[in-house]
Design a protein around this motif. Structure first.
Motif, PDB file in Angstrom:
ATOM      1  N   ARG A  73       0.859  -1.186   0.000  1.00 36.94           N
ATOM      2  CA  ARG A  73       0.000   0.000   0.000  1.00 36.94           C
ATOM      3  C   ARG A  73       0.886   1.223   0.000  1.00 36.94           C
ATOM      4  O   ARG A  73       1.998   1.190   0.481  1.00 36.94           O
ATOM      5  N   SER A  74       0.328   2.327  -0.525  1.00 36.64           N
ATOM      6  CA  SER A  74       1.179   3.507  -0.606  1.00 36.64           C
ATOM      7  C   SER A  74       1.241   4.245   0.730  1.00 36.64           C
ATOM      8  O   SER A  74       2.174   4.984   0.990  1.00 36.64           O
ATOM      9  N   ASP A  75       0.251   4.036   1.602  1.00 36.54           N
ATOM     10  CA  ASP A  75       0.195   4.876   2.796  1.00 36.54           C
ATOM     11  C   ASP A  75       0.772   4.208   4.046  1.00 36.54           C
ATOM     12  O   ASP A  75       1.026   4.887   5.033  1.00 36.54           O
ATOM     13  N   ARG A  96      19.787  -7.724  -5.031  1.00 36.64           N
ATOM     14  CA  ARG A  96      20.224  -6.343  -5.153  1.00 36.64           C
ATOM     15  C   ARG A  96      19.069  -5.413  -5.500  1.00 36.64           C
ATOM     16  O   ARG A  96      18.993  -4.293  -5.018  1.00 36.64           O
ATOM     17  N   ALA A  97      18.181  -5.881  -6.386  1.00 36.33           N
ATOM     18  CA  ALA A  97      17.112  -5.005  -6.866  1.00 36.33           C
ATOM     19  C   ALA A  97      15.853  -5.197  -6.032  1.00 36.33           C
ATOM     20  O   ALA A  97      15.546  -6.299  -5.596  1.00 36.33           O
ATOM     21  N   GLN A  98      15.121  -4.093  -5.806  1.00 35.86           N
ATOM     22  CA  GLN A  98      13.753  -4.167  -5.300  1.00 35.86           C
ATOM     23  C   GLN A  98      13.606  -4.781  -3.918  1.00 35.86           C
ATOM     24  O   GLN A  98      12.501  -5.137  -3.523  1.00 35.86           O
ATOM     25  N   GLY A 141      11.315   1.561  11.383  1.00 36.11           N
ATOM     26  CA  GLY A 141      12.483   2.434  11.341  1.00 36.11           C
ATOM     27  C   GLY A 141      13.805   1.703  11.251  1.00 36.11           C
ATOM     28  O   GLY A 141      13.881   0.486  11.386  1.00 36.11           O
ATOM     29  N   PRO A 142      14.868   2.486  11.033  1.00 37.15           N
ATOM     30  CA  PRO A 142      16.166   1.913  10.663  1.00 37.15           C
ATOM     31  C   PRO A 142      16.797   1.079  11.765  1.00 37.15           C
ATOM     32  O   PRO A 142      17.682   0.273  11.503  1.00 37.15           O
ATOM     33  N   SER A 164      16.040  -2.197  10.584  1.00 42.43           N
ATOM     34  CA  SER A 164      16.214  -2.553   9.179  1.00 42.43           C
ATOM     35  C   SER A 164      17.397  -3.496   9.051  1.00 42.43           C
ATOM     36  O   SER A 164      18.303  -3.487   9.871  1.00 42.43           O
ATOM     37  N   LEU A 215      20.746  -5.476   8.386  1.00 40.01           N
ATOM     38  CA  LEU A 215      22.134  -5.279   7.978  1.00 40.01           C
ATOM     39  C   LEU A 215      22.372  -6.281   6.860  1.00 40.01           C
ATOM     40  O   LEU A 215      22.231  -7.484   7.044  1.00 40.01           O
ATOM     41  N   ALA A 235      22.708   4.788  14.924  1.00 34.07           N
ATOM     42  CA  ALA A 235      23.541   4.093  13.938  1.00 34.07           C
ATOM     43  C   ALA A 235      25.010   4.192  14.317  1.00 34.07           C
ATOM     44  O   ALA A 235      25.774   3.233  14.170  1.00 34.07           O
TER      45      ALA A 235
END
Lengths: 431, 532
Positions: free
Chosen positions: A124-126, A157-159, A171-172, A175, A177, A234
């Motif tokens: 979804r975009s939202d 690598r892609a997408q 959040g990161p 995410s 590693l 980070a």
């Protein structure tokens, strides 16, 4: 010479990470004690078969039917359970496996299907839904392991983000590693820039960090923003990961050559070994991607080849975790985004088939040695116990001891459950 | 007949010229025979018309921008009054200078540029600086990257990254020429499916290639990039929230097909005829060119009464300067919203009135008081995060970080980009660069990567060499030079005391080493790594 502990602590204080720094020998203590500890938090290793594995040629063969093709079965250590002849090691481990033969989903596009399988939602975009790796990393986070909660080995690598290799609104901090890439080489299987630059001594690096801590501390007296928090976190984790005890987790040269051979001298096999080293040190979620399963043409030789790679990596991982006493606290999930058409196409290939497919589980929190669900004799339909992507994710949560109805807060402030409330845990598997 | 459909507003000298060039090659005989004279006359009228307007443009854009800047402040101040929030004071010279350079030039200012600005006596020096930057080469570089990410977000994915270079080369040229926004859109939508033998580097054709030349992908990309409409869901089923149906989507896709006969809806036997969103009628030009339908579509997209076209552009620019758009998500302009609509509408009308001069909304935003406020101050008071009572602190894109690192080191900002530089920039790729978070691999690259460690070495960095070797500088002067080069500000009292005592007392060799370490810390600092 290692950075002196006292010096690290001083730096840690200046950077605000003092309490997180590992004490000397801390990791060895953790690995030795924690394996036997009844309270040890669980971990998950996801073996992701990217491209849509032909599960009708892996876990749910149809010998004797035209749709079965040339694939042959072998017997396993579980009476009545047969799997592909190209998975001989796993056949020996069958009593540790649970196989689901009734996955049924609705997305036939690689990216959307991966996103669905990993997040339990369609894109979804939202709302940017977090993937299962980030969700588990958040729930099973260990304080001060000095390592990230979610490591993704050999990611495409892609997408990748659109495929759900993402922390989304979490959040990161959660995410992944990323180590190496799906089509990369063995030499890529490392964390880039983890080592200090050549010729820079540890005291000098410490001096740099000290100056940085001072600059950031002062900036924070007049400014406040989420991006600053993200940058500080980070920096803290990067400093911890540079510590030799943490960096060693990624160093496969410490492992005996014979063991490395058994895992397979390829990115997936060595990735499985790295996953074991990370789980041993308390990383909650590690995934290893094995690509190449999009077999629209000449399905059978490709699946046979990929199966042997999978068998060596997955099979040796089971042996190795057992040996270390870690299998009872580590859940292994082996799956892709969908299965492939039972009917064999004119090019000897199979196309995308989300309606009926299989996957395998092993380790922590599951009832092993069983098969759940059944497909029709031609393999096209689920005849018994259809299971959706959210059902399956809820089951993973259950096996890991996570309450899947718990809510996180989305980017727009909306409470969103770890897995949608429509999901039902597969009680036969995780109870 | 060609003359029937509404001509893209302001489009078009270039489209026309391309039309002329392409015609003898592409058009079938009967088309040439029947319609040539009509087209010629039509084109002549338009060329003359656009030249007339072109001359008036210079005089009109400045006042429009100022009027819009005032409108922004009027609107935002009214909101703050309702929320009972006091706006923050204006940013000082140093804060404003760094911000405007990052936003317009895509990099921090050099020491020389900073000193010149600090010393400038004029009261209107902010306006002068904005003009200077918008007319300089960095503007084209920076906004080529910005618009590329808006229009071709696919190029941030490795699968399409090859298109980024070609597309930006084309965009840089157009931006430097002062090409209007609508014409840049028309050129993309109507680019030839076949490779051209254009001698110029770069091409708007990247838009078609990033859409894999597939009608349905191009339709979705067109809607999202140029209209701020997300029709992705409508490709497979009726849109769950907005009013778009699956038929609307495929009717739009039909314009990218080769003929006016329509296009088959995927997974069905039904054929969707070309039809515009909202149902306006359109005449498909005659002839068998692959761009006929796209030309008709482009004409509608850039029409002044298209409710989405100008608003999308302005909203994207707003998000560039303030982090969030006036409307979010950026590609869902069709959802009703009680806040922000009237300001967005006014900015969009002003943009259209400027004949889509892309510098007009930019100038309006950066000359507003809202943009010029400080990002600092005390916290804990009642702050609505989107009130813009103070300037939001934003992340930097990979390109901004890379060019700023080079600028700080005293090198030309955009040196020859080698493979490793491209990899460094790619490490920071994300959907919304100015809202991006920081990952561990990014931090490790900034800590230990080869790029940064070359830049802090006196042999590679003129800034570090100068700071450590210049005979006319004392200890504090050496340190201050590094602060100016990185953070665009002088030392404060506390820094002067602490750092001078650490560095100035050391031997020359030791001092050079310490200055290199300080430079590393400055480059890694949050003050450097954010736009504030």
């Amino acid at each position: 010479m290692n950075l002196q502990r006292r010096e690290l602590l001083r730096l840690g204080v200046s950077l605000g990470v003092g309490s997180l720094l590992p004490s000397s020998g801390w990791f060895r203590t953790l690995a030795a004690q924690a394996a036997d500890h009844p309270e040890r938090k669980r971990s998950c290793i996801l073996l992701w078969l990217n491209g849509g594995p032909s599960t009708i040629d892996l876990w749910d063969l149809k010998p004797g039917h035209d749709n079965g093709g040339p694939s042959r079965e072998i017997v396993t250590t579980v009476p009545g359970l047969r799997i592909s002849e190209h998975l001989p090691t796993l056949a020996q481990h069958a009593s540790e496996l649970a196989i689901i033969r009734s996955m049924s989903t609705k997305e036939g596009d690689h990216t959307r299907a991966s996103y669905l399988a990993r997040t339990g939602n369609v894109p979804r975009s939202d709302v940017h839904y977090p993937g299962v790796g980030a969700l588990v990393a958040k729930e099973l986070a260990r304080q001060g392991s000095g390592l990230p909660g979610y490591v993704s080995i050999a990611r495409p690598r892609a997408q990748a983000e659109s495929m759900g290799y993402t922390a989304g609104f979490l959040g990161p901090k959660f995410s992944p590693l990323s180590v190496g890439s799906e089509d990369g080489s063995l030499t890529d299987l490392e964390v880039p820039n983890l080592a200090r630059p050549k010729g820079l001594s540890e005291p000098e690096f410490a001096e740099r960090l000290g100056l940085l801590g001072e600059l950031d501390r002062r900036f924070a007296t007049t400014r406040k923003a989420e991006v600053m928090t993200a940058q500080r976190e980070a920096v803290d984790l990067a400093v911890q990961m540079m510590h030799p005890d943490s960096a060693r987790a990624f160093d496969l040269s410490e492992e005996p050559n014979t063991l490395r051979d058994r895992y397979g001298r390829n990115v997936f096999g060595q990735g499985c070994l790295m996953a074991r080293r990370l789980v041993e040190r308390g990383v909650p979620f590690v995934e290893v991607t094995l690509g190449g399963w999009d077999t629209h043409n000449e399905n059978f030789p490709a699946v046979a080849r990929l199966s042997r790679t999978l068998d060596a990596g997955f099979g040796t991982l089971l042996d190795d975790l057992n040996r270390l006493g870690l299998l009872k606290s580590t859940l292994i999930v082996c799956m892709g985004e969908f299965g492939r058409t039972p009917r064999i196409n004119a090019r000897g290939g199979r196309d995308h088939w989300p309606g009926a497919w299989s996957l395998a589980l092993a380790g922590a929190g599951i009832n092993p040695g069983q098969v759940v669900g059944r497909t029709s004799p031609d393999g096209t339909k689920v005849e018994e116990r259809p299971i959706t992507a959210p059902d399956f994710l809820a089951t993973i949560c259950k096996a890991l001891g996570i309450d899947h109805t718990k809510q996180n807060v989305s980017e727009s402030g909306r409470p969103i459950r770890i897995v949608d409330k429509s999901a039902e845990v597969i009680e036969e598997i995780a109870s | 007949m060609v003359g029937d459909f509404v001509h893209p507003k302001g489009a078009s000298r270039k489209v026309k010229i391309e039309l002329v060039r392409a015609m003898p090659l592409d058009m079938p005989r009967h088309f040439r025979r029947v319609d040539w004279p009509a087209i010629n006359v039509w084109m002549l009228v338009l060329i003359l018309f656009s030249q007339t307007i072109g001359q008036a443009e210079e005089d009109r854009s400045g006042p429009i921008a100022k009027r819009l800047a005032a409108r922004i402040d009027e609107d935002l101040e009214a909101r703050l009054r309702v929320l009972k929030i006091k706006p923050s004071p204006p940013a000082g010279d140093a804060e404003f200078l760094r911000r405007i350079y990052l936003d317009l030039a895509g990099r921090i200012p050099t020491i020389t540029e900073a000193r010149a600005y600090f010393d400038a006596p004029e009261v209107d020096k902010r306006e002068r600086l904005v003009d200077h930057l918008l007319n300089g080469p960095d503007y084209a570089w920076n906004f080529a990257t910005f618009w590329r990410k808006v229009w071709l977000p696919q190029t941030e994915d490795p699968a399409f990254e090859g298109q980024a270079t070609s597309f930006e080369a084309w965009l840089r040229y157009e931006l430097a020429q002062g090409t209007s926004y609508d014409r840049m859109i028309v050129d993309q939508v109507t680019a030839s499916f076949r490779p051209s033998a254009s001698p110029r580097a770069g091409s708007p054709r990247s838009f078609l290639l990033a859409g894999q030349l597939r009608p349905e992908t191009l339709a979705a990309n067109t809607a999202r990039a140029f209209l701020g409409l997300n029709l992705d869901c409508a490709q497979c089923h009726d849109h769950p929230f907005a009013s778009w149906t699956r038929d609307d989507f495929w009717q739009l896709a039909a314009f990218f097909g080769p003929t006016p006969d329509g296009i088959r809806i995927e997974g069905t036997e039904r054929v969707a005829p070309p039809r515009l969103l909202g149902g306006a009628s359109v005449t498909w030009p005659r002839g068998e060119n692959d761009w006929n339908g796209r030309f008709a579509l482009a004409s509608w997209i850039v029409r002044e009464d298209n409710p989405y076209f100008a608003r999308n552009a302005v909203n994207r620019l707003w998000a560039h300067f303030f982090g969030l758009g006036l409307k979010e998500p950026l590609d869902d302009l069709d959802t009703p919203d009680e806040m922000g609509d009237s300001l967005l509408d006014d900015l969009a009308s002003g943009f259209a009135a400027s004949r889509f001069d892309p510098k007009v909304p930019i100038r309006a935003i950066v000359l507003s008081q809202a943009y010029g406020r400080t990002s600092g101050g005390s916290f804990g008071d009642n702050q609505a995060s989107d009130s813009l009572s103070r300037m939001p602190i934003r992340s930097l894109s990979g390109e901004q970080i890379y060019t700023s690192l080079r600028t700080a080191a005293g090198l030309s900002p955009r040196g020859p980009i080698e493979e490793k530089d491209g990899k460094f920039i790619a490490l920071f790729r994300t959907g919304r660069p100015n809202l991006a978070d920081r990952t561990v691999p990014q931090t490790l690259a900034l800590f230990n990567g080869s790029l940064i460690n070359e830049l802090v070495h006196p042999d590679e960095s003129p800034t570090v060499r100068m700071a450590s070797e210049a005979p006319f500088l004392d200890g504090a002067g050496r340190i201050e030079m590094l602060f100016l080069a990185t953070l665009t500000r002088p030392l404060n009292v506390e820094e002067r005391e602490n750092l001078t005592s650490q560095i100035a007392t050391a031997s020359a060799e030791e001092q050079a080493r310490k200055l290199g370490n300080l430079f590393w810390a400055l480059l890694n600092s949050q003050e450097f790594q954010t736009n504030h």
